[in-house]
Design an enzyme around this catalytic site. Sequence first.
Site, PDB file in Angstrom:
ATOM      1  N   ASP A  68      31.408  32.963  46.063  1.00  0.00           N
ATOM      2  CA  ASP A  68      32.706  32.763  46.093  1.00  0.00           C
ATOM      3  C   ASP A  68      32.968  33.152  44.573  1.00  0.00           C
ATOM      4  OD1 ASP A  68      32.032  31.691  48.488  1.00  0.00           O
ATOM      5  OD2 ASP A  68      34.162  30.956  48.632  1.00  0.00           O
TER       6      ASP A  68
ATOM      7  N   HIS B 116      32.056  24.456  38.997  1.00  0.00           N
ATOM      8  CA  HIS B 116      30.972  24.755  39.989  1.00  0.00           C
ATOM      9  C   HIS B 116      29.807  25.557  39.197  1.00  0.00           C
ATOM     10  CE1 HIS B 116      33.950  23.686  43.071  1.00  0.00           C
ATOM     11  NE2 HIS B 116      34.791  24.415  42.621  1.00  0.00           N
TER      12      HIS B 116
ATOM     13  N   HIS C  79      37.873  20.501  44.667  1.00  0.00           N
ATOM     14  CA  HIS C  79      36.888  20.838  45.036  1.00  0.00           C
ATOM     15  C   HIS C  79      35.641  19.885  44.475  1.00  0.00           C
ATOM     16  CE1 HIS C  79      39.318  24.551  46.072  1.00  0.00           C
ATOM     17  NE2 HIS C  79      38.248  24.706  46.999  1.00  0.00           N
TER      18      HIS C  79
HETATM   19  C1  LIG Z   1      37.881  25.725  40.291  1.00  0.00           C
HETATM   20  C2  LIG Z   1      37.965  25.590  41.699  1.00  0.00           C
HETATM   21  O1  LIG Z   1      37.396  24.269  42.216  1.00  0.00           O
HETATM   22  O2  LIG Z   1      39.268  25.619  42.090  1.00  0.00           O
HETATM   23  C3  LIG Z   1      37.302  26.885  42.393  1.00  0.00           C
HETATM   24  C4  LIG Z   1      37.452  26.802  43.869  1.00  0.00           C
HETATM   25  C5  LIG Z   1      36.414  27.842  44.665  1.00  0.00           C
HETATM   26  C6  LIG Z   1      36.958  27.945  46.124  1.00  0.00           C
HETATM   27  C7  LIG Z   1      35.938  29.064  46.670  1.00  0.00           C
HETATM   28  N1  LIG Z   1      35.988  28.841  48.104  1.00  0.00           N
HETATM   29  C8  LIG Z   1      37.264  29.728  48.519  1.00  0.00           C
HETATM   30  C9  LIG Z   1      37.156  30.052  49.872  1.00  0.00           C
HETATM   31  C10 LIG Z   1      38.354  30.738  50.459  1.00  0.00           C
HETATM   32  N2  LIG Z   1      39.131  29.670  51.297  1.00  0.00           N
HETATM   33 ZN   LIG Z   2      39.400  23.603  43.065  1.00  0.00          ZN
END
Ligand SMILES: CC(O)(O)CCCCCNCCCN
Ligand SMILES: [Zn+2]
Length: 641
Positions: A92, A135, A174
Amino acid sequence: MGTALIYDEEMTKYKLLWVDPACKFEVPERLTVSHGALVESGLADRCVSVPVREATDAEILLVHSAEYLEAVKTTPSMSLEDLMEFTLQYGDVYFHPNIYHCAKLAIGASLQLVDSVMTGKVRNGMALVRPPGHHSMHSAASGFCIFNNVAIAARYAQQRHGAKRVLIVDWDIHHGQGVQYCFEDDPSVLYFSWHRFEHQKFWPQLKESDFDTVGKEKGAGFNINVPWNKVGMQNSDYLSVFFHILLPVAYEFCPDLVLVSAGFDSAIGDPEGEMRATPDIFAHLTHLLMNLAEGKVCAVLEGGYNLTSLPQSVCQTVHTLLGDPAPCPANLDAPCKSALESLQCVRSVHRTYWSCLRHAADLPTSCSTKHINTAEGADQEPTEESSQEIFWPPPMKRVFPPTRTAVVLPDDVACPDGCKRWSLLEHPDPQLCLSALVDKMVKNEICNGLVLVPDVSVAMICLAQHAVAALNKRLLVVCVGDGMVPIQGTEDGKTLVVHFSRKESEEQRGKHFITVHLTKGCGDASGFIQAVLSLLLPLGYEYDPGLVLLVQKPDSGVCDSMWRQLTGLLQGLAQGHMLVVMQEDERKHIGPTCSSLLGIAAPSLGQLHSLLPEDVEALERLRRRLTPDWKLLQTTVAEEP
Ligand SMILES: CC(O)(O)CCCCCNCCCN
Ligand SMILES: [Zn+2]
């Protein structure tokens, strides 16, 4: 002391060069609309602009491995095919010929912010950066993140500026697993994160994102995960977690620096978060952190993908960093059942590490069997993205009254810098003088005020009666110190009185008169601050008054730093409309009170000794007794009968 704003448009100069649904909304426009909103609203001009710089290799190696750094260094010269190939080894995330450069600027921006705050050039600040960081791990990119901006900033603050204890508050939706891994055995960095989890069905679907991962070895207790197992969390869910988990622990931890992994995908409208908290909540989350670490707060952008709620949330955060009064926390609901379940689980597993949580309830029955839930939940898909259009009211304008702090003092007392004297001369009758002051607040011509009077009891009665009549809003009276309080909590709900006193109260006088008695009275900062954080603030936010009357009775025993914490924290209510009333012979409190009323952060209370068991008991008993009437006091899910 100002607020730093760190931004450079170079960080907009990379984007996704191929098709990848998982990464499609991490776009350059996130930065341009956020910075544009700050410029448009005039907020950018009120900040101290600090330039970005590139991070050095040494700074990157504070968190990442040399192998990983060397690998990322090869990406600028890669062809499109090589970039796609290189990207496949991570999850991702995407690479671009310019992303290594931007990733170094994102770290550099964060470190410039830390320098500005730790050297006292500014009081606090915000870095608008891309790519995000929380992340990314020792040797891996993940979730749009290349290097871990905030983790590097924490290590840098400790090594370069001698910060001993660093609090990282991650309000992105997240889980910043990269930050967790970096500090999980380190008691000098307290990592707090809430995140969409849905019983491990939501990305990154890690077991160690759950509430029972508390840190390892010496770091046990210094990692706090608050999983959101449902979408649609609202302002009251977020505030409840601040009042009943983060703030009590943060004050006990007593950080030298607060870093915020400020992701705004936890706001309404975000495709990733699917939560329902409105942008103005970030004004309160920011305000509630600003009396920690003597105001040294560094907010670093992480996520946020709705190009309307993101800039609104960024502006709400910067308004508050600048000291502007917060909007009223209107119409707060009760925290939802799922949020209460998470709240109870987190408090339960952390009660052995934090004295403020010592008497937290056991795990709810539903969670103690949570392994069963997880098994049946794991194979289901997370809630699919909701397609229907979501609307929310634009945040209200946050203008500052012409006068911030008015003071009514005896003639022989000098008017503290920054304050405006409200002279008794123009209003010979003291009662009229006080009423006139209230009227000016109601008209938003004055933000707050300090009044020294011959007799606080007389003044309280006069002010309360006038305020309720003039305001036609609610009046919150906070009275500190022993002795009778001459105001009844009125049954019509127009006046709520919270009295902090040493003595066991003779009787409780109904829902709107609450006595919080502390064994050692208001002189015991650890008992007092916990009562303020987990009792007074939830009550005050739920009550949502139009004016706060803060009365210090003679010889209350409250120390200056505690008094300033209280004065600072309560300014999150009533758009900062607060009137402080003290006996006129309490002259030594004038300076400290005015500095808090002027928005200067309160001194830290120091590392707090454990709460007196009898105080914890008394607070728990009081909270249990009041909870049926006050929903923001809830810390447990009502057990099924
Ligand atoms: C900085 C942050 O925490 O916002 C990055 C979030 C990454 C999300 C990856 N998955 C996305 C899946 C699609 N639905
Ligand atoms: Zn996020």
